[in-house]
Design a protein around this motif. Sequence first.
Motif, mmCIF file in Angstrom:
data_model
loop_
_atom_site.group_PDB
_atom_site.id
_atom_site.type_symbol
_atom_site.label_atom_id
_atom_site.label_comp_id
_atom_site.label_asym_id
_atom_site.label_seq_id
_atom_site.Cartn_x
_atom_site.Cartn_y
_atom_site.Cartn_z
ATOM 1 N N ILE A 115 0.845 -1.204 0.000
ATOM 2 C CA ILE A 115 0.000 0.000 0.000
ATOM 3 C C ILE A 115 0.876 1.248 0.000
ATOM 4 C CG2 ILE A 115 -1.787 1.271 1.247
ATOM 5 C CD1 ILE A 115 -2.636 -1.410 2.513
ATOM 6 N N ALA A 116 1.920 1.249 0.832
ATOM 7 C CA ALA A 116 2.798 2.418 0.938
ATOM 8 C C ALA A 116 3.448 2.755 -0.396
ATOM 9 C CB ALA A 116 3.868 2.157 1.998
ATOM 10 N N GLU A 117 3.720 1.726 -1.178
ATOM 11 C CA GLU A 117 4.367 1.934 -2.478
ATOM 12 C C GLU A 117 3.561 2.879 -3.362
ATOM 13 O OE1 GLU A 117 6.624 -0.958 -5.681
ATOM 14 O OE2 GLU A 117 4.748 -1.634 -4.766
ATOM 15 N N MET A 118 2.240 2.828 -3.243
ATOM 16 C CA MET A 118 1.384 3.708 -4.047
ATOM 17 C C MET A 118 1.659 5.175 -3.721
ATOM 18 S SD MET A 118 -0.234 1.405 -5.690
ATOM 19 C CE MET A 118 -1.456 2.400 -6.512
ATOM 20 N N PHE A 119 1.803 5.492 -2.443
ATOM 21 C CA PHE A 119 2.039 6.879 -2.034
ATOM 22 C C PHE A 119 3.445 7.341 -2.415
ATOM 23 C CE2 PHE A 119 -1.100 5.195 1.058
ATOM 24 C CZ PHE A 119 -2.150 6.043 0.758
ATOM 25 N N ALA A 130 4.664 7.272 3.956
ATOM 26 C CA ALA A 130 3.824 6.308 3.246
ATOM 27 C C ALA A 130 3.372 5.172 4.161
ATOM 28 C CB ALA A 130 4.581 5.751 2.043
ATOM 29 N N GLU A 131 4.235 4.749 5.069
ATOM 30 C CA GLU A 131 3.863 3.682 5.993
ATOM 31 C C GLU A 131 2.748 4.130 6.932
ATOM 32 O OE1 GLU A 131 7.584 2.781 7.752
ATOM 33 O OE2 GLU A 131 8.303 1.588 6.039
ATOM 34 N N ASN A 132 2.782 5.390 7.366
ATOM 35 C CA ASN A 132 1.692 5.922 8.195
ATOM 36 C C ASN A 132 0.398 6.013 7.399
ATOM 37 O OD1 ASN A 132 3.373 6.219 10.448
ATOM 38 N ND2 ASN A 132 4.008 8.289 9.841
ATOM 39 N N LEU A 133 0.521 6.421 6.131
ATOM 40 C CA LEU A 133 -0.658 6.507 5.268
ATOM 41 C C LEU A 133 -1.233 5.119 4.986
ATOM 42 C CD1 LEU A 133 0.578 9.226 2.744
ATOM 43 C CD2 LEU A 133 -1.229 9.489 4.462
ATOM 44 N N ALA A 134 -0.358 4.099 4.933
ATOM 45 C CA ALA A 134 -0.832 2.736 4.705
ATOM 46 C C ALA A 134 -1.694 2.262 5.872
ATOM 47 C CB ALA A 134 0.355 1.796 4.505
ATOM 48 N N VAL A 135 -1.309 2.623 7.087
ATOM 49 C CA VAL A 135 -2.113 2.272 8.264
ATOM 50 C C VAL A 135 -3.488 2.927 8.154
ATOM 51 C CG1 VAL A 135 -2.324 2.495 10.764
ATOM 52 C CG2 VAL A 135 -0.110 1.928 9.748
ATOM 53 N N GLU A 136 -3.519 4.208 7.757
ATOM 54 C CA GLU A 136 -4.789 4.912 7.600
ATOM 55 C C GLU A 136 -5.637 4.277 6.497
ATOM 56 O OE1 GLU A 136 -4.054 9.033 6.940
ATOM 57 O OE2 GLU A 136 -2.824 9.280 8.746
ATOM 58 N N ALA A 137 -4.984 3.833 5.427
ATOM 59 C CA ALA A 137 -5.715 3.213 4.321
ATOM 60 C C ALA A 137 -6.371 1.909 4.765
ATOM 61 C CB ALA A 137 -4.774 2.966 3.148
ATOM 62 N N LEU A 138 -5.658 1.104 5.549
ATOM 63 C CA LEU A 138 -6.254 -0.131 6.055
ATOM 64 C C LEU A 138 -7.399 0.160 7.020
ATOM 65 C CD1 LEU A 138 -3.310 -2.632 6.719
ATOM 66 C CD2 LEU A 138 -4.969 -2.630 4.860
ATOM 67 N N ALA A 168 -8.007 -1.166 -0.439
ATOM 68 C CA ALA A 168 -7.205 -0.074 0.123
ATOM 69 C C ALA A 168 -6.162 0.404 -0.875
ATOM 70 C CB ALA A 168 -6.532 -0.529 1.416
ATOM 71 N N ILE A 169 -5.514 -0.528 -1.589
ATOM 72 C CA ILE A 169 -4.523 -0.157 -2.608
ATOM 73 C C ILE A 169 -5.190 0.631 -3.732
ATOM 74 C CG2 ILE A 169 -2.991 -1.093 -4.387
ATOM 75 C CD1 ILE A 169 -2.356 -3.399 -2.484
ATOM 76 N N ALA A 170 -6.354 0.161 -4.183
ATOM 77 C CA ALA A 170 -7.034 0.816 -5.298
ATOM 78 C C ALA A 170 -7.494 2.227 -4.942
ATOM 79 C CB ALA A 170 -8.228 -0.028 -5.736
ATOM 80 N N LEU A 171 -7.928 2.413 -3.697
ATOM 81 C CA LEU A 171 -8.470 3.718 -3.304
ATOM 82 C C LEU A 171 -7.407 4.659 -2.746
ATOM 83 C CD1 LEU A 171 -11.794 2.651 -1.514
ATOM 84 C CD2 LEU A 171 -11.414 3.174 -3.923
ATOM 85 N N ALA A 172 -6.175 4.180 -2.591
ATOM 86 C CA ALA A 172 -5.139 4.940 -1.889
ATOM 87 C C ALA A 172 -4.936 6.340 -2.445
ATOM 88 C CB ALA A 172 -3.822 4.154 -1.912
ATOM 89 N N CYS A 173 -4.851 6.461 -3.765
ATOM 90 C CA CYS A 173 -4.510 7.750 -4.368
ATOM 91 C C CYS A 173 -5.728 8.544 -4.825
ATOM 92 C CB CYS A 173 -3.562 7.527 -5.548
ATOM 93 S SG CYS A 173 -1.953 6.873 -5.053
ATOM 94 N N GLY A 174 -6.924 8.097 -4.440
ATOM 95 C CA GLY A 174 -8.130 8.823 -4.840
ATOM 96 C C GLY A 174 -8.272 8.901 -6.342
ATOM 97 N N PRO A 175 -8.405 7.754 -7.038
ATOM 98 C CA PRO A 175 -8.395 7.733 -8.511
ATOM 99 C C PRO A 175 -9.586 8.462 -9.126
ATOM 100 C CG PRO A 175 -9.141 5.631 -7.652
ATOM 101 C CD PRO A 175 -8.661 6.416 -6.466
ATOM 102 N N ASP A 176 -9.409 8.897 -10.367
ATOM 103 C CA ASP A 176 -10.505 9.489 -11.129
ATOM 104 C C ASP A 176 -11.439 8.409 -11.664
ATOM 105 O OD1 ASP A 176 -9.634 12.267 -11.002
ATOM 106 O OD2 ASP A 176 -8.000 11.653 -12.326
#
Length: 326
Positions: A115-119, A130-138, A168-176
């Motif tokens: 997940i962090a890799e996306m950020f 990114a690791e903190n954002l991954a926790v939030e994404a989960l 969580a991976i798909a929604l991580a970056c807020g896709p269009d």
Amino acid sequence: MNGQPLLEVENLRIDLAAGDTRFAAVQDVSFTINRGETMGLVGESGCGKSITALALIGLLRHPLMIGGGTIRFDGREIQKLPASEMRGLRGNRIAMIFQEPMTALNPLSPVGRQIAEMFVLHKGASWREAENLAVEALASVRVPAPERRVKDYPHQLSGGMRQRVMIAIALACGPDLLLADEPTTALDVTVQAEILDLIRELSAAKGTAVLMISHDLGLIANMCRRVGVMYAGKLVEERAAEDVFRSPSHPYTGGLVASLPLLGARARHGRQRLREISGVVPPVSAFPKGCRFNPRCHASTDRCRAEDPVVTALPDGGFVRCHYHE
């Protein structure tokens, strides 16, 4: 939802190579999706729904390949973009929830790092951020104890948990544009509702367009404004969801809708068998001549067996491929 559509697909063809022969696994598929709109794509397994989604995101691999047509995203043709440019779109502006999370996730990497890799790749975050954002994404997809789960490998998670990681991976970056291929597979009913609410919130807050692929017609009816019905590699009907379920125009659509159980029907009429469509979807190498549904259609005629029906616009704004849709 005004102005130019976010996604425009025109006459898409996907070929399947078998030695020196090519078969059209998907043919003459056209549709558009506006910003903030959710469109459903339904049909039995083997009808071409998933490979259509993979083509949109540039993930077809040999022996599958795009054989023709145009894919236009935000006004730009993307079907022939260099791999480096497509990687910039994929996961960032266009994301996909894959049907099989166990095969889509990297078994050698903790899910938090995936997940962090996306950020890191798309948002320029440091690995610590990114690791903190991954926790939030989960946490956003209702994974319990996300601080601990980010360290787990895919095989340590249940099927439902892996599916939530994929989401969580798909929604991580807020896709269009979100391509959701059976997004609630392996999830219990309560979690399904939470995930669908999450997708709705994303669509409403950020104007994310969603292509929802599912066998669950109830889910499609609940989530989607428009529905495309796919059979043997072709879109046979596309209309507003309420019209599709209230008065289907294509016999195949009618068969799908008729196979749905009716609430209270058993109580009113005693034991009642569900209706079914006889036969199976033909393999790519054996699509029949004429209308591809004719061997399974109760109303087929010699014309159906000889002539491929053309796309006919309907008064309600949709279209159908059937000689006798009226």
